[in-house]
Design a protein around this motif. Structure first.
Motif, PDB file in Angstrom:
ATOM      1  N   UNK A   7       0.834  -1.202   0.000  1.00 22.42           N
ATOM      2  CA  UNK A   7       0.000   0.000   0.000  1.00 22.42           C
ATOM      3  C   UNK A   7       0.870   1.254   0.000  1.00 22.42           C
ATOM      4  N   UNK A   8       1.948   1.237   0.771  1.00 21.55           N
ATOM      5  CA  UNK A   8       2.843   2.392   0.809  1.00 21.55           C
ATOM      6  C   UNK A   8       3.554   2.597  -0.517  1.00 21.55           C
ATOM      7  N   UNK A   9       3.943   1.514  -1.168  1.00 21.74           N
ATOM      8  CA  UNK A   9       4.592   1.661  -2.470  1.00 21.74           C
ATOM      9  C   UNK A   9       3.630   2.283  -3.471  1.00 21.74           C
ATOM     10  N   UNK A  10       2.398   1.827  -3.463  1.00 28.90           N
ATOM     11  CA  UNK A  10       1.387   2.397  -4.348  1.00 28.90           C
ATOM     12  C   UNK A  10       1.153   3.875  -4.034  1.00 28.90           C
ATOM     13  N   UNK A  74      14.538   3.549  -5.265  1.00 30.96           N
ATOM     14  CA  UNK A  74      14.753   2.463  -4.324  1.00 30.96           C
ATOM     15  C   UNK A  74      13.442   2.019  -3.727  1.00 30.96           C
ATOM     16  N   UNK A  75      13.520   1.116  -2.765  1.00 29.72           N
ATOM     17  CA  UNK A  75      12.300   0.587  -2.166  1.00 29.72           C
ATOM     18  C   UNK A  75      11.618   1.590  -1.244  1.00 29.72           C
ATOM     19  N   UNK A  76      10.333   1.348  -1.035  1.00 33.21           N
ATOM     20  CA  UNK A  76       9.544   2.121  -0.080  1.00 33.21           C
ATOM     21  C   UNK A  76       9.482   1.294   1.197  1.00 33.21           C
ATOM     22  N   UNK A  82       3.286   5.431   8.443  1.00 30.36           N
ATOM     23  CA  UNK A  82       4.379   6.255   7.919  1.00 30.36           C
ATOM     24  C   UNK A  82       5.268   5.416   7.003  1.00 30.36           C
ATOM     25  N   UNK A  83       5.869   6.094   6.044  1.00 29.53           N
ATOM     26  CA  UNK A  83       6.767   5.421   5.102  1.00 29.53           C
ATOM     27  C   UNK A  83       7.877   6.383   4.701  1.00 29.53           C
ATOM     28  N   UNK A  84       8.961   5.791   4.209  1.00 33.37           N
ATOM     29  CA  UNK A  84      10.088   6.605   3.722  1.00 33.37           C
ATOM     30  C   UNK A  84      10.543   6.045   2.388  1.00 33.37           C
ATOM     31  N   UNK A  85      11.058   6.951   1.556  1.00 28.94           N
ATOM     32  CA  UNK A  85      11.557   6.535   0.251  1.00 28.94           C
ATOM     33  C   UNK A  85      12.496   7.607  -0.301  1.00 28.94           C
ATOM     34  N   UNK A  86      13.390   7.166  -1.158  1.00 28.79           N
ATOM     35  CA  UNK A  86      14.306   8.065  -1.851  1.00 28.79           C
ATOM     36  C   UNK A  86      13.770   8.269  -3.264  1.00 28.79           C
ATOM     37  N   UNK A 104       6.565  10.129   4.562  1.00 32.48           N
ATOM     38  CA  UNK A 104       5.159  10.499   4.446  1.00 32.48           C
ATOM     39  C   UNK A 104       4.375   9.855   5.577  1.00 32.48           C
ATOM     40  N   UNK A 105       3.306  10.527   5.939  1.00 32.09           N
ATOM     41  CA  UNK A 105       2.386   9.991   6.949  1.00 32.09           C
ATOM     42  C   UNK A 105       1.006   9.985   6.327  1.00 32.09           C
TER      43      UNK A 105
END
Length: 130
Positions: A7-10, A74-76, A82-86, A104-105
């Motif tokens: 879900x976070x990747x989407x 890169x990966x999420x 909450x999630x982080x990504x580059x 992101x939250x």
């Protein structure tokens, strides 16, 4: 255990698509779909509260870097809400000129309520990084 990473990747991909949408009407529709009304966006260069302000920041970045696209770099990684990504911003298929890292939250409805951005690589004259 999944922790909702799919879900976070989407959600992260949808967020990146908003930054790539140059048609202002289509971008605004995407902003409304993906960002919560109370969205707070904070990075080293800009602070924006509310959809109108975030939409304006995106438009300003597109004006400063015309023709460049944002991609996930890169990966999420996410857990709870909450999630982080580059990400990278650059010409399609080329090395990015700007590289950043966002946290992101998401709210209960699945839309993004907060973005905390960090800039790892910024061209000279484009703003201060951390």
């Amino acid at each position: 255990m999944n922790d909702g990473n799919d879900d976070f990747e989407s959600l992260a991909l949808s967020y990146v698509e908003v930054w790539n949408e140059t048609d202002s009407v289509a971008r605004r529709a995407a902003v409304e779909r993906i960002l919560a009304p109370e969205i707070r966006y904070i990075d080293p260069i800009a602070v924006a509260e509310g959809r109108d302000a975030v939409d304006a920041v995106i438009g300003a970045v597109q004006g400063q870097f015309p023709g460049l696209t944002m991609t996930l770099a890169g990966p999420v990684d996410g857990h709870h809400d909450q999630a982080r990504f580059t990400w990278g911003l650059g010409p399609a298929g080329a090395e990015p000129l700007v590289v950043g890292f966002d946290v992101i939250e998401r709210g209960a409805d699945g839309r993004i309520t907060k973005v905390l951005g960090f800039l790892d690589k910024v061209p000279a004259g484009a703003g201060a990084g951390t």
